[in-house]
Structure formats: C-alpha cells, structure tokens
Motif scaffolding. Structure first.
Motif, short mmCIF file in Angstrom:
data_model
loop_
_atom_site.label_atom_id
_atom_site.label_comp_id
_atom_site.label_asym_id
_atom_site.label_seq_id
_atom_site.Cartn_x
_atom_site.Cartn_y
_atom_site.Cartn_z
N MET A 1 5.82 9.20 10.48
CA MET A 1 5.63 9.60 8.51
C MET A 1 6.62 10.73 8.42
O MET A 1 6.47 11.95 9.04
CB MET A 1 4.03 10.37 8.43
N SER A 65 5.98 13.11 2.73
CA SER A 65 6.99 12.04 1.52
C SER A 65 5.72 11.26 0.31
O SER A 65 4.57 10.99 1.21
CB SER A 65 7.41 11.41 2.11
N GLU A 66 5.89 10.74 -0.13
CA GLU A 66 5.24 10.01 -0.77
C GLU A 66 4.54 8.46 -0.02
O GLU A 66 3.41 8.13 -0.34
CB GLU A 66 5.92 8.85 -1.69
N SER A 67 5.72 8.31 0.67
CA SER A 67 5.70 7.20 1.75
C SER A 67 4.50 7.51 2.56
O SER A 67 3.12 6.51 2.76
CB SER A 67 6.44 6.80 2.18
N LEU A 70 1.01 7.52 0.54
CA LEU A 70 0.72 6.26 0.52
C LEU A 70 -0.12 6.00 2.07
O LEU A 70 -0.59 4.52 1.76
CB LEU A 70 2.22 5.36 0.22
N GLY A 71 0.85 6.09 2.73
CA GLY A 71 0.86 5.73 4.02
C GLY A 71 -1.20 5.65 5.04
O GLY A 71 -2.33 4.97 5.41
N LYS A 161 3.43 1.94 -5.11
CA LYS A 161 3.53 1.46 -4.45
C LYS A 161 3.58 1.01 -3.38
O LYS A 161 3.90 1.60 -2.80
CB LYS A 161 5.90 0.83 -4.38
N ASP A 163 1.27 -1.76 -0.77
CA ASP A 163 1.76 -3.29 -0.01
C ASP A 163 0.71 -3.83 0.22
O ASP A 163 -0.43 -2.80 1.10
CB ASP A 163 2.47 -2.86 1.65
#
Length: 190
Positions: A1, A65-67, A70-71, A161, A163
């Motif tokens: 991450m 990070s945003e990812s 979200l992860g 976003k 998934d």
C-alpha cells in the motif's frame, strides 16, 4: 500500500489513543445522520469512512494514499457490503444503529491496523471489529446525539472508486471458506 511517512513528533503531546477514539466516535455520530439521507447516504457514508481512516492515519504520522484507504475498506469485504446494503433499506430504526456501529467498528479496526504497522492480513482484526461493533451498538444513541454529528470529517460529496467486483469476489471467497469449514466440522461430528 502506497504511503508517505510524515515527520514523527508533530503531535507528541497528545494522547493518540484518546484522540483516535474521538475520531471514531465523531465518524460514527456522523454516520447516524448520513445513513438516513435519501439517495446520497451510501456514497456519503463511504466518504465519511475514508476521511475517518485518513484522520486516524494522520494522527499516527502516516499519510495514506486514497487507494490504500479504499484497499482497507475493500479488504473488510462482507462488512462493507453488508453496511452498504443496510443503508439502502429506508427504515431509520435499522439504518441508524447499523450505520453508527459499523462505522465505529471500521474506525477501531483501522486504528488497530495502523497501530500494528498496517499488516496485509486484515483477518487478524475480526475480533476487534466484532467487539467494537457491539460497543457501537450499545452506545449508538449516545454517539447519535453528539454535537459533532452535523460536522463532516471532509468533503462528503467526493466519490471514491471501489472495485465492486473485487469486493464481491472477496465476499464470495470468504463465504465459500466458511461453508467448507462448516461442512468439515459437521463431517467430524458424525
């Protein structure tokens, strides 16, 4: 991450755990308002949780990070999907306690995950989630009456976003694993 470390010690005079608890309660209180908002509730609730996790990370001197955030939410799989489905049921007596208790539990898991060094395996935090969700359910009225409930943690109009196929696959895999374990336990009992 992907993450960046912020310089340590920028908040060395605060009690990090006490502040983390305040953030979790604030986000939970906010969730109680958000879940009953027609149409925008689900996405706004996700934004609330993203900002809660981001603030918890910043409290520990970590810039996620945003990812990465979200992860973490995605790795909660069934929990996240279940909460999302409940927010779609237009019945406030169910929406509010579930929204508050699950958001509180997600915050407690995120805090424990950050404190533990952000390990890959989130399953180790299931007990933290279960205990915090029960605690949140016991105190949902108290959290729902907090003054901060009307103050957003960040830009709630932002869309993130996620998934959905990945979340669905994770939920399906975990359900299959649970079914196999159950069947195995039943065979051993015979």
């Amino acid at each position: 991450m992907a993450e960046t470390r912020i310089t340590d010690g920028y908040k060395d005079n605060i009690d990090v755990e006490k502040e983390a608890e305040k953030i979790c309660r604030w986000a939970a209180a906010r969730a109680g308002v958000i879940v009953v908002a027609p149409l925008v509730g689900t996405m706004t609730l996700m934004a609330n949780e993203v900002y809660m996790i981001t603030r918890l990370a910043e409290l520990r001197g970590i810039k996620l990070s945003e990812s990465a955030v979200l992860g973490l939410l995605g790795s909660l799989g069934a929990t996240f999907v279940g909460q999302t489905l409940v927010t779609l049921i237009p019945f406030a007596p169910i929406q509010i306690p579930v929204g508050i208790s699950v958001t509180y539990a997600v915050g407690k898991v995120a805090n424990a995950w950050l404190k533990a060094g952000r390990p890959e395996d989130i399953a180790a935090f299931k007990e933290v989630f279960d205990e915090a969700r029960s605690e949140g359910m016991k105190h949902f009225k108290e959290f729902g009456n907090m003054d901060c409930k009307d103050k957003p943690l960040g830009d709630e109009s932002k869309r993130f976003k996620i998934d959905s196929q990945e979340i669905f696959d994770t939920v399906t895999r975990k359900a299959d694993e649970a079914e196999y374990k159950f069947e195995d336990a039943m065979r051993k009992m015979k």
